[in-house]
Design an enzyme around this catalytic site. Structure first.
Site, mmCIF file in Angstrom:
data_model
loop_
_atom_site.group_PDB
_atom_site.id
_atom_site.type_symbol
_atom_site.label_atom_id
_atom_site.label_comp_id
_atom_site.label_asym_id
_atom_site.label_seq_id
_atom_site.Cartn_x
_atom_site.Cartn_y
_atom_site.Cartn_z
ATOM 1 N N ASP A 16 58.381 -25.350 -56.544
ATOM 2 C CA ASP A 16 57.363 -24.617 -57.308
ATOM 3 C C ASP A 16 56.990 -25.274 -58.632
ATOM 4 O OD1 ASP A 16 57.527 -22.753 -55.268
ATOM 5 O OD2 ASP A 16 59.093 -21.633 -56.297
ATOM 6 N N LYS A 19 53.729 -29.373 -56.843
ATOM 7 C CA LYS A 19 53.536 -30.465 -55.872
ATOM 8 C C LYS A 19 52.167 -30.382 -55.226
ATOM 9 C CE LYS A 19 57.156 -29.199 -53.463
ATOM 10 N NZ LYS A 19 57.784 -28.250 -54.369
ATOM 11 N N GLY A 45 55.473 -23.037 -50.276
ATOM 12 C CA GLY A 45 54.198 -22.416 -50.624
ATOM 13 C C GLY A 45 53.534 -23.298 -51.664
ATOM 14 N N HIS A 46 52.533 -24.054 -51.272
ATOM 15 C CA HIS A 46 51.878 -24.980 -52.202
ATOM 16 C C HIS A 46 50.532 -24.413 -52.641
ATOM 17 C CE1 HIS A 46 54.434 -28.557 -50.544
ATOM 18 N NE2 HIS A 46 55.145 -27.565 -51.020
ATOM 19 N N GLN A 180 60.039 -27.981 -51.212
ATOM 20 C CA GLN A 180 61.231 -27.576 -51.976
ATOM 21 C C GLN A 180 61.473 -28.565 -53.129
ATOM 22 O OE1 GLN A 180 61.797 -27.409 -48.170
ATOM 23 N NE2 GLN A 180 60.600 -25.619 -48.646
#
Ligand code: IMO
Ligand code: MG
Length: 340
Positions: A16, A19, A45-46, A180
């Site tokens: 988080d 990225k 979750g990007h 991650q």
């Protein structure tokens, strides 16, 4: 034989850190032939702002936003139902994934049973997306590969052929999009409070390109730290943590859980830089602490056994630069509002 070059995006904290933003920027500007997710699954979750619109991707690499071939690599695990849903969501927002999205034949599959099992976790605080059980079965040699799944047949690719025997390009240029982060890595993270995949830059080379192809490793961090999961991580002063969480919008992009907040840790980032071979370090969300600086003692870092406080964000940046700087590494500070 095609020649191959690659760049890797890796998170140097606990996920988080932005990225999505960095990968999106590189994919737009870097003339890549492929963007490849190299680890993890739908636990990621990007958050991506594309042409002024917000997207949250979970398994699909961000090449699809720019018409670049996007591969879910062999190091990943896939929930077919979720993936088809994510593709549909992107299509309905006008992002054309067809003909671009590909799945490595040797990537593994998350089954319904993996979801049920992971759903019972109360020890690690997983995202309950089935990752742990899917990787366990992969390594236990009981897993199912993507090539065996009927619904995925249209997207299956042999990564070796795609990268090494590709007549389409003079040079294959791969951008690796990590998921991650270093602090969640199965080997280097704070075990057992980790994910089940390799999150370091080395993990990218498990996806079919040689280590000699790498040009740059983009390490992505934040000016403070966050972590989501079961261990106790938050700083002592919960009022300060709460303010940072609220101004920085620190809630999980996948599960919506509040992220625990703590100060930037110079030593752990230094370790991450060395182990991942970072050549470009991006430190995000500088404007979040800058906005809070007038309210109280928000400009702090951990260094050794001490916490250091700064008068201004410039002083803090200078200190970080001084202590993290490496001869072969550039450091960039970026704000949350810089939507690049
Ligand atoms: P992105 O790619 C932040 C965390 C979970 C939990 C631990 C194990 O968006 O940075 P898992 O479901 O992987 O078995 O959970 O890892 N976690 C993440 N935290 N960002 C992520 O992905 C994460 N993916 C997993 O919260 O502590
Ligand atoms: Mg995320």
């Amino acid at each position: 034989m095609s020649s191959i070059v690659s760049d890797v995006v890796v998170d140097v904290q606990y996920g988080d850190c932005g990225k999505g933003k960095v990968t999106h920027h590189l994919a737009r500007t870097g003339s890549y032939t492929h963007v490849v997710r190299y680890n993890g699954g739908h636990n990621a979750g990007h958050t991506i702002y594309h042409e002024g619109k917000k997207f949250v991707t979970h398994a699909i690499p961000c090449g699809v936003f720019f018409g670049i071939k996007s591969i879910i690599g062999p190091g990943c695990v896939i929930n077919p139902t979720r993936l088809l849903e994510e593709m549909e969501e992107l299509r309905s927002s006008g992002i054309d994934v067809d003909g671009l999205l590909m799945i490595a034949s040797n990537a593994h599959v998350i089954t319904d049973w993996h979801l049920v099992e992971d759903g019972k976790d109360s020890v690690i605080g997983t995202t309950k997306r089935g990752n742990g059980p899917a990787y366990r079965d992969k390594y236990g040699r009981k897993g199912i590969r993507a090539s065996q799944v009927h619904d995925l047949q249209d997207y299956i690719v042999d990564v070796y052929e795609e990268f090494h025997n590709n007549q389409e390009y003079e040079q294959v240029k791969v951008l690796f999009e990590g998921a991650q982060g270093f602090g969640l890595d199965i080997d280097w993270g704070d075990y057992p409070y980790v994910t089940s995949s390799h999150c370091t830059s080395a993990s990218a080379f498990l996806n079919g390109v040689p280590p000699s192809s790498v040009r740059n490793v983009y390490g992505v961090g934040k000016i403070y730290e966050t972590y989501v999961g079961a261990k106790d991580f938050e700083m002592e002063d919960s009022a300060l943590a709460e303010r940072i969480r609220s101004v920085g919008q620190e809630f999980g992009a996948t599960t919506g859980r509040p992220r625990q907040v703590n100060w930037f840790d110079l030593d752990s980032i230094s370790r991450a830089i060395d182990i991942n071979g970072v050549t470009k370090l991006v430190i995000n969300k500088v404007d979040v602490l800058e906005a809070l600086a007038t309210e109280g003692d928000y400009l702090r870092v951990y260094h050794g056994d001490d916490t250091f406080s700064f008068e201004s964000i410039e002083d803090m940046r200078y200190y970080i630069q001084e202590h993290l700087g490496r001869e072969n590494m550039d450091i960039y500070f970026s704000g949350n509002k810089d939507r690049i």
